[in-house]
Scaffold this active site. Sequence first.
Site, mmCIF file in Angstrom:
data_model
loop_
_atom_site.group_PDB
_atom_site.id
_atom_site.type_symbol
_atom_site.label_atom_id
_atom_site.label_comp_id
_atom_site.label_asym_id
_atom_site.label_seq_id
_atom_site.Cartn_x
_atom_site.Cartn_y
_atom_site.Cartn_z
ATOM 1 N N CYS A 134 0.824 -1.196 0.000
ATOM 2 C CA CYS A 134 0.000 0.000 0.000
ATOM 3 C C CYS A 134 0.867 1.259 0.000
ATOM 4 O O CYS A 134 1.958 1.275 0.553
ATOM 5 C CB CYS A 134 -0.904 0.024 1.216
ATOM 6 S SG CYS A 134 -1.944 -1.437 1.386
ATOM 7 N N ARG B 26 5.248 -0.899 -6.135
ATOM 8 C CA ARG B 26 5.138 -1.657 -4.889
ATOM 9 C C ARG B 26 4.064 -2.740 -4.967
ATOM 10 O O ARG B 26 4.042 -3.645 -4.141
ATOM 11 C CB ARG B 26 4.805 -0.702 -3.732
ATOM 12 C CG ARG B 26 5.911 0.286 -3.428
ATOM 13 C CD ARG B 26 5.407 1.443 -2.587
ATOM 14 N NE ARG B 26 5.109 1.037 -1.227
ATOM 15 C CZ ARG B 26 5.782 1.462 -0.160
ATOM 16 N NH1 ARG B 26 6.789 2.288 -0.297
ATOM 17 N NH2 ARG B 26 5.436 1.073 1.036
ATOM 18 N N TRP C 155 -3.215 -2.715 -1.363
ATOM 19 C CA TRP C 155 -2.993 -4.147 -1.571
ATOM 20 C C TRP C 155 -3.854 -4.850 -0.537
ATOM 21 O O TRP C 155 -3.650 -4.696 0.662
ATOM 22 C CB TRP C 155 -1.516 -4.488 -1.390
ATOM 23 C CG TRP C 155 -1.160 -5.906 -1.705
ATOM 24 C CD1 TRP C 155 -0.911 -6.436 -2.938
ATOM 25 C CD2 TRP C 155 -0.979 -6.975 -0.759
ATOM 26 N NE1 TRP C 155 -0.581 -7.770 -2.820
ATOM 27 C CE2 TRP C 155 -0.623 -8.132 -1.502
ATOM 28 C CE3 TRP C 155 -1.092 -7.075 0.625
ATOM 29 C CZ2 TRP C 155 -0.376 -9.357 -0.894
ATOM 30 C CZ3 TRP C 155 -0.848 -8.286 1.231
ATOM 31 C CH2 TRP C 155 -0.496 -9.416 0.475
ATOM 32 N N ASN D 293 -2.104 2.228 5.624
ATOM 33 C CA ASN D 293 -1.234 1.083 5.342
ATOM 34 C C ASN D 293 -1.097 0.279 6.630
ATOM 35 O O ASN D 293 -0.965 0.863 7.710
ATOM 36 C CB ASN D 293 0.172 1.531 4.924
ATOM 37 C CG ASN D 293 0.194 2.251 3.598
ATOM 38 O OD1 ASN D 293 -0.812 2.318 2.906
ATOM 39 N ND2 ASN D 293 1.350 2.787 3.248
ATOM 40 N N GLY D 294 -1.082 -1.042 6.524
ATOM 41 C CA GLY D 294 -0.863 -1.863 7.714
ATOM 42 C C GLY D 294 -2.073 -2.716 8.059
ATOM 43 O O GLY D 294 -3.005 -2.868 7.269
ATOM 44 N N GLU E 186 15.751 -19.976 -5.197
ATOM 45 C CA GLU E 186 15.438 -18.694 -5.825
ATOM 46 C C GLU E 186 14.860 -18.895 -7.223
ATOM 47 O O GLU E 186 13.923 -18.196 -7.623
ATOM 48 C CB GLU E 186 16.701 -17.823 -5.871
ATOM 49 C CG GLU E 186 16.569 -16.523 -6.648
ATOM 50 C CD GLU E 186 15.573 -15.542 -6.059
ATOM 51 O OE1 GLU E 186 15.299 -14.530 -6.729
ATOM 52 O OE2 GLU E 186 15.043 -15.772 -4.951
ATOM 53 N N LYS F 198 11.169 -17.594 -8.437
ATOM 54 C CA LYS F 198 10.945 -16.717 -9.591
ATOM 55 C C LYS F 198 9.889 -17.306 -10.528
ATOM 56 O O LYS F 198 9.017 -16.601 -11.020
ATOM 57 C CB LYS F 198 12.245 -16.487 -10.356
ATOM 58 C CG LYS F 198 13.205 -15.560 -9.684
ATOM 59 C CD LYS F 198 12.685 -14.138 -9.683
ATOM 60 C CE LYS F 198 13.276 -13.334 -8.547
ATOM 61 N NZ LYS F 198 12.722 -13.594 -7.235
ATOM 62 N N GLU G 157 6.415 -17.053 -8.899
ATOM 63 C CA GLU G 157 5.989 -15.667 -8.706
ATOM 64 C C GLU G 157 5.335 -15.085 -9.953
ATOM 65 O O GLU G 157 4.315 -14.397 -9.856
ATOM 66 C CB GLU G 157 7.199 -14.780 -8.357
ATOM 67 C CG GLU G 157 7.599 -14.779 -6.898
ATOM 68 C CD GLU G 157 8.750 -13.828 -6.642
ATOM 69 O OE1 GLU G 157 8.643 -13.014 -5.707
ATOM 70 O OE2 GLU G 157 9.766 -13.881 -7.368
ATOM 71 N N HIS H 185 14.408 -39.067 -0.533
ATOM 72 C CA HIS H 185 13.669 -39.000 0.725
ATOM 73 C C HIS H 185 12.277 -38.395 0.542
ATOM 74 O O HIS H 185 11.728 -37.827 1.486
ATOM 75 C CB HIS H 185 14.483 -38.208 1.756
ATOM 76 C CG HIS H 185 15.824 -38.808 2.040
ATOM 77 N ND1 HIS H 185 15.992 -39.944 2.806
ATOM 78 C CD2 HIS H 185 17.058 -38.458 1.612
ATOM 79 C CE1 HIS H 185 17.276 -40.256 2.862
ATOM 80 N NE2 HIS H 185 17.943 -39.372 2.133
ATOM 81 N N LYS I 46 5.561 -5.365 -4.065
ATOM 82 C CA LYS I 46 7.013 -5.174 -4.097
ATOM 83 C C LYS I 46 7.580 -4.976 -2.703
ATOM 84 O O LYS I 46 8.558 -5.583 -2.325
ATOM 85 C CB LYS I 46 7.341 -3.969 -4.984
ATOM 86 C CG LYS I 46 8.835 -3.688 -5.133
ATOM 87 C CD LYS I 46 9.509 -4.799 -5.891
ATOM 88 C CE LYS I 46 10.994 -4.584 -6.034
ATOM 89 N NZ LYS I 46 11.651 -5.769 -6.611
#
Length: 605
Positions: free
Chosen positions: A2, A27, A74, A99-100, A478, A482, A485, A501, A600
């Site tokens: 946000c 963001r 968001w 925000n929050g 990573e 990616k 995402e 395993h 973001k």
Amino acid sequence: MCGIVGAAAKRNIVPILLEGLQRLEYRGYDSCGVGLLTGDRLQRLRSVARVADLASQIEKKQLVADTGIAHTRWATHGAPVTHNAHPIFSRAEIALVHNGIIENHDELRVELRAQGYVFDTQTDTEVIAHLVHSLYQGSLLEAVRRAVKRLTGAYAIAVVAKREPQRVIGARVGSPLVVGVGEGEHFLASDALALAGTTDRIAYLEEGDVAEISRVGFRVFDAGGREVWRPVKTVQTSGATAELGPYRHFMQKEIFEQPRAVADTLTGIEEISPALFQDPKGKLLGAIDSVLILACGTSYYAGLTAKHWIESLAQLPTQVEIASEYRYRDSVPNPRTLVVVVSQSGETADTLAALKHARSLGQKKTLAICNVASSAMMRATRLKFLTHAGVEIGVASTKAFTTQLVALFLLALTLAKLARKLSRKEERKHLRSLRHLPKALAAALALEPQLISWAGRFAKKEHALFLGRGLHYPIALEGALKLKEISYIHAEAYAAGELKHGPLALVTAAMPVVTVAPNDALIEKLKSNMQEVRARGGELYVLADADTRIAASAGVNVLRLPEHYGLLSPILHVVPLQLLAYHTALARGSDVDKPRNLAKSVTVE
């Protein structure tokens, strides 16, 4: 996540609010809105499309105002629909953006309903708006000061009242908020970047602060209610909007900016020294006996890579913890531990909270590795290292990750040198390797055409497996992150030795298996793991070094990096994984720069 922008000025502030929202678009958000004081009433426009749609609505109505607030949301509480978008109104007299997350919103909702307030949204934010309204007796500042004392959770808010033109009130706990200072105008924003091009004079609000801005000035009151002064600093923020140039997306642009970003991060470094981390005499770094790295997401994987480097080079025990888990478990604090926090934005709520928790346990030796000089994280630690990735717009981090790895490798070398475990000859060798890294990255980027071919096949899949060993297991993690995402393909990463395993049960001809295969001490073990995949009909996609004896064959696709790069090899091997994810997402038609459900800068817990 946000974003907040607020303004009180002698001129029309609508273009300033919209430009601020546009600067915060990177963001991540799923709705946006503005609340304006026009004449004797509050007006509100909201959109579940992009800021450009909001701007179009405003243009059609030809709205002009000298006081207002704006927001990109968001969604956390309540779906991303128009009636949940901010600003939130209370009885058309109070407008608020937030925000929050407010943790005690349920009990406040019950209390406010009993007072006759009707809730029109599913947001936790609406309780703040109604609470402020219920306490309002002619002074918005006083109403907000009283209201925030009732809130539990993290928040940054900006509030305007119909009866108080030319005034905006802000408050923050656990979420960033700054004051921008101009001539005959003042601003609030969740990020100084939102005010770039409008003002570069910024005052950073501290935990618990409540601020009042107007045309003529600003006042700040601390958590105890005392009026305090927060210094105004000149902050270097780019006044230009980021341009795509020849690239289709910011993510692609940022992948290809990595040689430059690494070179910029290494600029001026002629020797390994604690001064790199603002500890000129090494008094703090030389007095530690262990390292604790706290981070989230991509930054956490950078920390996992650094664990190998620090333990190998400096022989210091190193723990890497997911920040959101660390502060909710019983740990054994050690005052001689160096606590390292890693973040692209420096505003990651979980990492900031973990840092605060670590300090509360008596662990005061702290270091931030971050890409934003003015961030809360950089201001909260004793030592710091600023990476020079530049603004990263794409939600999926790329160049920020590689520059974090460079910073962490420099930290490992510094700790090794302070422990007298790094000879001058070894130091020179590592510095040569670091200086050559931009050229090596450029060579890795030249593999893009082959990765486009791989991506065409991956785009038809719904699951993928990534394998790595040792230093390269975090790089496999990573790579999987990616892919999921931005392409929305379910991807998992495992240490290759773990195949037997459990994960081997997933392997079929429909499951592509990406293997990070540098020519290191574990290559023969890794080859055995690859054979386990082939024996079950799995198709391998192998990222090998030029001198790795792995031949392409039916079911084995091999891409060779130009050279083996020793301890720095993870920085090279991640590049093909970034390109694979990007081109797979492109082939599937995903919104690469703004993937669904993600943000973001994660400024809520």
